[in-house]
Design an enzyme around this catalytic site. Structure first.
Site, PDB file in Angstrom:
ATOM      1  CG  HIS A 262      -1.897  -0.798   1.085  1.00  0.00           C
ATOM      2  ND1 HIS A 262      -2.814  -1.698   0.085  1.00  0.00           N
ATOM      3  CD2 HIS A 262      -1.975  -1.691   1.763  1.00  0.00           C
ATOM      4  CE1 HIS A 262      -3.587  -2.531   0.108  1.00  0.00           C
ATOM      5  NE2 HIS A 262      -2.681  -2.693   1.704  1.00  0.00           N
ATOM      6  CG  ASP A 313      -5.590  -6.000  -0.462  1.00  0.00           C
ATOM      7  OD1 ASP A 313      -5.581  -7.383   0.879  1.00  0.00           O
ATOM      8  OD2 ASP A 313      -5.149  -4.934   0.051  1.00  0.00           O
TER       9      ASP A 313
END
Length: 447
Positions: A262, A313
């Site tokens: 991220h 994810d």
């Protein structure tokens, strides 16, 4: 020049190579690549740098408002509820379905960021590695290449609060975690690599991070969630007097072996610092959008020479096309400009995205992936030349059409270690795996 429908072209770092196809020896690309081919456009398989397999079972189930200020933190409550219902059998069934979907979409390697270690009450299974073994079995049975990243998860926040009841199945002390890592690493083979993930700075105290790094081998992939949420940044500043990436770069030997997942909320100094370190940033645009995380400063990072890749994810989408497309689109919406990933006038956005995500593959996964070159893994995908999407295609627009031309599946065949696992868009065991998945999810969601 238009590409004949029976042509075979292979993607290399320099672009398309005509009349070539990978030759395979012991699961790797032999030298030199063979002439000829199977009448398609051959690309290296796409590495998926970030996956929580169990979350595939909750995709689409957290889209009702639970609070006027719904955010990652309220979504996390729904995630905890379903996480509490998993056992090794259900994890195997869900992961196998997910890995089939990844392969059919063109992902051939997955980095599994795995923290669902214990029974729901936090007690160890008779085999402490049972949940990890379920993921290994799912990968082997489906044929995907796996980098398994058991997660060290020790505290519930930067203030070192104990894990909550819902988090206990994630937790280890350092000694137990190192035992788990040793058990898993002993099983490595040609398509299984074992590294380590630190869940986040809030979940791993500073001294535990240092002790783990001192005890672990130096040659393994290291991944960490970092700077995903504004709240995380604020908490880190309050307790450690530094932002998360700022603190990590100052207090850990971050180098090319690290992948920062991220890294959404960065200052200019942090952008430059990550790029200088040689680490990879794993971007997950569909999940980051779904959770309202924010937008990564891609243009500044590219200008600094930073490495990056993509991951699915939480698996609200399982598609490298959608991850790469929305990586670009998010930047366009923010800047109100087009063609943001392109390096200069006349450059293809699609080719820039493809090169970027392939270039980090070997580094982030610890496996010889991302390029069809001698000694590298024989992992490739073949695009469907018969699709109307490619009518009249030219070499210079094939990748752009694949990434930016509708939503029809365009991956025809997929090979991992030289073995075909997807033919004509269908995984070899699609039906049986889907049937097992349906039974498992119905049980997981039963009241």
């Amino acid at each position: 020049m238009h590409i004949p429908s029976d042509a075979s072209l292979m993607w290399t770092r320099a672009g398309w190579r005509r009349d070539a196809a990978p030759a395979v020896e012991d699961g790797c690309v032999a030298a030199p690549p063979a002439a000829g081919g199977n009448g398609g456009w051959v690309l290296p398989g796409i590495p998926n740098l970030h996956s929580h397999a169990f979350q595939r079972a909750m995709a689409g189930l957290a889209e009702r408002q639970t609070h006027p200020q719904d955010s990652f933190w309220t979504w996390r409550e729904a995630m905890y509820r379903i996480a509490a219902r998993f056992d090794p059998d259900s994890l195997y069934a869900v992961a196998a379905q997910l890995y089939v979907e990844m392969l059919e979409a063109g992902f051939t390697t997955v980095c599994e960021f795995h923290y669902l270690h214990h029974a729901p009450d936090g007690s160890a299974y008779a085999d402490p590695a049972a949940m990890s073994q379920a993921l290994v079995a799912a990968a082997r049975d489906t044929g995907i290449r796996l980098t398994l990243l058991p997660v060290l998860y020790m505290t519930g926040g930067f203030d070192r609060r104990p894990l909550s009841a819902r988090q206990r199945r994630f937790g280890h002390d350092l000694e137990g975690f190192l035992r788990l890592f040793g058990t898993l690493r002993a099983q490595e083979d040609a398509t299984l690599r074992v590294g380590v993930a630190f869940h986040s700075l809030r979940a791993v105290p500073a001294e535990a991070l240092s002790a783990a790094l001192a005890a672990l081998p130096a040659d393994i992939p290291l991944h960490i969630h970092i700077a995903e949420q504004v709240g995380e940044v604020q908490d880190c500043l309050a307790v450690r007097n530094a932002r998360p990436v700022e603190w990590l770069l100052a207090n850990a030997p971050v180098d090319a072996g690290w992948t920062l997942v991220h890294a959404t909320h960065l200052t200019a100094d942090e952008v430059a610092g990550i790029a200088r370190s040689g680490a990879t940033v794993a971007l997950c645009p569909t999940t980051e959008a779904n959770l309202g995380d924010g937008l990564f400063p891609l243009r500044d990072y590219l200008a600094a020479g930073g490495r990056w890749g993509v991951g699915s994810d939480s698996h609200i989408s399982v598609s490298p096309v959608e991850e790469l497309r929305w990586l670009e689109y998010g930047q366009r919406l923010q800047a109100r400009r087009r063609n943001m990933a392109a390096g200069g006038e006349g450059d293809s956005v699609g080719e820039a995205l493809l090169r970027g995500t392939l270039a980090s593959g070997a580094q982030a996964t610890g496996q010889p992936v991302g390029e069809l070159a001698p000694g590298m893994a024989a992992d490739w995908i073949v695009l469907d030349t018969a699709s109307p999407v490619f009518a009249g295609a030219r070499e210079q627009d094939v990748v752009d059409r694949w990434l930016f031309s509708g939503n029809r599946p365009l991956v025809r065949d997929v090979y991992v270690a030289g073995e075909q696992v997807v033919s004509d868009g269908r995984h070899r065991d699609r039906e049986a795996i889907a049937a097992r998945y349906r039974v498992a999810v119905e049980r997981l969601l039963a009241d």
